[in-house]
Design an enzyme around this catalytic site. Structure first.
Site, PDB file in Angstrom:
ATOM      1  NE  ARG A 209     -11.801  -1.984  50.329  1.00  0.00           N
ATOM      2  CZ  ARG A 209     -12.350  -2.874  49.349  1.00  0.00           C
ATOM      3  NH1 ARG A 209     -11.576  -3.808  48.897  1.00  0.00           N
ATOM      4  NH2 ARG A 209     -13.453  -2.413  48.695  1.00  0.00           N
ATOM      5  CG  PHE A 225     -20.568   6.944  50.432  1.00  0.00           C
ATOM      6  CD1 PHE A 225     -21.867   6.975  49.847  1.00  0.00           C
ATOM      7  CD2 PHE A 225     -19.613   7.842  50.818  1.00  0.00           C
ATOM      8  CE1 PHE A 225     -22.273   8.243  49.579  1.00  0.00           C
ATOM      9  CE2 PHE A 225     -20.299   9.246  50.544  1.00  0.00           C
ATOM     10  CZ  PHE A 225     -21.536   9.523  50.024  1.00  0.00           C
ATOM     11  CG  ASP A 247     -23.709   1.790  52.519  1.00  0.00           C
ATOM     12  OD1 ASP A 247     -22.654   1.728  51.929  1.00  0.00           O
ATOM     13  OD2 ASP A 247     -24.908   1.740  51.782  1.00  0.00           O
ATOM     14  CB  SER A 248     -28.087   4.688  51.925  1.00  0.00           C
ATOM     15  OG  SER A 248     -27.512   4.030  50.690  1.00  0.00           O
ATOM     16  CB  ALA A 276     -23.228   9.570  53.015  1.00  0.00           C
ATOM     17  CG  ASP A 296     -15.133   3.912  48.176  1.00  0.00           C
ATOM     18  OD1 ASP A 296     -15.138   4.400  46.973  1.00  0.00           O
ATOM     19  OD2 ASP A 296     -15.070   2.777  48.218  1.00  0.00           O
ATOM     20  CB  CYS A 336     -15.464   4.399  41.436  1.00  0.00           C
ATOM     21  SG  CYS A 336     -17.251   4.738  41.726  1.00  0.00           S
TER      22      CYS A 336
HETATM   23  N1  SAH Z   1     -16.491   1.678  50.462  1.00  0.00           N
HETATM   24  C1  SAH Z   1     -16.894   0.385  49.650  1.00  0.00           C
HETATM   25  C2  SAH Z   1     -17.585   0.575  48.655  1.00  0.00           C
HETATM   26  C3  SAH Z   1     -18.532   1.643  48.586  1.00  0.00           C
HETATM   27  S1  SAH Z   1     -19.805   1.432  47.293  1.00  0.00           S
HETATM   28  C4  SAH Z   1     -15.722  -0.618  49.879  1.00  0.00           C
HETATM   29  O1  SAH Z   1     -14.554  -0.206  50.155  1.00  0.00           O
HETATM   30  O2  SAH Z   1     -16.065  -1.711  49.452  1.00  0.00           O
HETATM   31  C5  SAH Z   1     -20.684   2.928  47.444  1.00  0.00           C
HETATM   32  C6  SAH Z   1     -21.629   2.481  48.795  1.00  0.00           C
HETATM   33  O3  SAH Z   1     -22.540   3.806  48.780  1.00  0.00           O
HETATM   34  C7  SAH Z   1     -22.837   1.625  48.543  1.00  0.00           C
HETATM   35  O4  SAH Z   1     -22.735   0.631  49.624  1.00  0.00           O
HETATM   36  C8  SAH Z   1     -24.363   2.158  48.608  1.00  0.00           C
HETATM   37  O5  SAH Z   1     -25.307   1.451  49.253  1.00  0.00           O
HETATM   38  C9  SAH Z   1     -23.697   3.626  49.323  1.00  0.00           C
HETATM   39  N2  SAH Z   1     -24.662   4.706  49.010  1.00  0.00           N
HETATM   40  C10 SAH Z   1     -25.212   5.019  47.945  1.00  0.00           C
HETATM   41  N3  SAH Z   1     -25.604   6.405  47.999  1.00  0.00           N
HETATM   42  C11 SAH Z   1     -25.593   6.643  49.456  1.00  0.00           C
HETATM   43  C12 SAH Z   1     -26.050   7.775  50.080  1.00  0.00           C
HETATM   44  N4  SAH Z   1     -26.520   8.796  49.750  1.00  0.00           N
HETATM   45  N5  SAH Z   1     -25.601   7.737  51.374  1.00  0.00           N
HETATM   46  C13 SAH Z   1     -25.200   6.623  52.016  1.00  0.00           C
HETATM   47  N6  SAH Z   1     -24.612   5.426  51.413  1.00  0.00           N
HETATM   48  C14 SAH Z   1     -24.942   5.566  50.162  1.00  0.00           C
END
Ligand code: SAH
Length: 393
Positions: A209, A225, A247-248, A276, A296, A336
């Site tokens: 970050r 995400f 985000d979802s 997303a 992410d 990840c």
């Molecule tokens: N970038 C963040 C961590 C992301 S974790 C950070 O820096 O802390 C992954 C995220 O993706 C979660 O918040 C989850 O709600 C979201 N997510 C999972 N599937 C998704 C989708 N299909 N569309 C949008 N968001 C999604």
């Protein structure tokens, strides 16, 4: 302490530094696994009877034992836990000025099955093996002695526990807040503690970050995400003009918006709730373009058998993100999934840029921060990749 004898030649991985023993490596004629109770400590010996160290057994699991010491007859007791957790703490204190970090990262801190995240006075603990589960009272005693936390949340909603035959559930000892405060890279975040999909914060991306934020001055940022806004808020605090969080989870977006406002009141923050992939397509069709995009996603490859499908999802996500960048823009592409090789993620990026007849200039190749240590002999403990690249024509 009873002995767990391995079959001939099955000591090689352990001698090379690895900590796991698989059920098919045990000489079950000599010592049937069912003779052991879940979590029992044993001395592990090779086929000739030479000691390889001490481990906790779980007869119900494919990984049927994990070493916690290289000496024989070593109990995983309060003394050893104190020694390991204190060493883990000393490392973090050298790394970070404030007590917000992953304090213990399982095998990487030579404590297989134990993960502890520290949020100042509050701890969340995840236990994923029978060996650690059986020692929960000792773990709690040592954490209380060493860190004097106000609360401990035992966050045992882990799929890995099912593989070990352990029950799921969340239990709190002490007054845990509903919202945790996190201090990271000169930013302050509020994140959910007792509610929601995830308890707490993804500390593993801290350095990535900060790296991305170096390009943030005056930029329009898309944080895909986003969860509670880790990438986007850090960029906003470093001078981004606007940030759009995708985000979802509506709850995650509420936290992202709140964190953006708290850290960068002059930055314009938007939230877009939805899938997303669909959102990125829509933004493209609307002609929206950004100077910075972070992607992410959650682990698309949880098990090896999902590898092909997961890779396709990473390829798609990267391509959609690259389309939204202006030439000269910067992308942070993270994964990840342990089962996705770094090179495969990098190839997703080069394919997406070549598809646009652009080049990608790799600015940074990162991974999990040093509070998530990789056990050098265990590739399984390395999982996070983050490539930061600039598009150029
Ligand atoms: N970038 C963040 C961590 C992301 S974790 C950070 O820096 O802390 C992954 C995220 O993706 C979660 O918040 C989850 O709600 C979201 N997510 C999972 N599937 C998704 C989708 N299909 N569309 C949008 N968001 C999604």
């Amino acid at each position: 302490m009873r002995v767990l004898r391995l079959k001939p030649h099955e000591d090689r991985r352990l001698r090379a530094g690895h900590l796991w023993i698989f059920a098919n490596e045990v000489d079950v004629r000599r010592n049937p696994l069912t003779d052991f109770s879940p979590g029992e400590a044993v001395t592990v010996c090779d086929a000739r009877g030479a000691s390889l160290g001490s481990a906790c057994v779980n007869p119900a699991s494919l990984i049927c034992a994990r070493l916690h010491s290289r000496t024989p007859c070593a109990e995983l007791d309060e003394n050893l836990l104190r020694q390991r957790l204190t060493a883990a703490l000393r490392l973090r204190e050298r790394l970070y000025i404030a007590p917000w970090y992953r304090l213990c990262h399982g095998e990487g801190d030579f404590l297989p099955g134990l993960v502890v995240d520290r949020y100042g006075d509050h701890l969340t603990v995840q236990i994923s093996t029978a060996g650690m589960d059986r020692r929960r009272p000792e773990i709690e005693a040592v954490l209380r002695e060493v860190l004097k936390p106000v609360s401990i949340l035992w966050d045992n909603e882990l799929p890995a526990r099912t593989l070990e035959g352990l029950p799921l559930g969340r239990v709190v000892s002490g007054p845990a807040p509903e919202i945790l405060e996190v201090s990271e890279n000169s930013c302050h975040f509020a994140v959910p503690c007792l509610t929601g999909q995830k308890t707490g914060w993804f500390y593993d991306q801290r350095q990535n970050r900060a790296e991305l934020a170096r390009y943030a001055a005056d930029a329009e940022v898309l944080d895909v995400f986003s969860y509670a806004g880790g990438f986007g808020v850090t960029a906003a605090a470093s001078g981004a003009r606007s940030v759009s969080f995708v985000d979802s989870s509506a709850q995650a977006l509420n936290f992202a918006a709140r964190n953006a406002l708290a850290n960068a009141p002059h930055c314009i923050a938007h939230t877009i709730c939805g899938d997303a992939f669909a959102v990125m397509r829509q933004l493209y069709n609307e002609g929206r373009r950004f100077q910075i995009v972070s992607v992410d996603p959650p682990a698309f490859i949880k098990r090896r058998k999902d590898a092909a499908k997961g890779l396709a999802a990473y390829r798609k996500a990267t391509a959609l993100a690259v389309r939204l960048l202006v030439p000269g823009g910067v992308i942070a592409s993270s994964s990840c999934s342990h089962h996705l090789e770094a090179q495969a993620l990098r190839t997703c990026l080069t394919q997406a840029t070549a598809g646009r007849k652009l080049h990608a200039r790799l600015l940074f190749a990162g991974g999990q921060g040093p509070d998530h240590p990789i056990h050098a002999a265990m590739p399984e403990t390395s999982y996070l990749k983050c490539f930061i690249a600039q598009l150029a024509d």
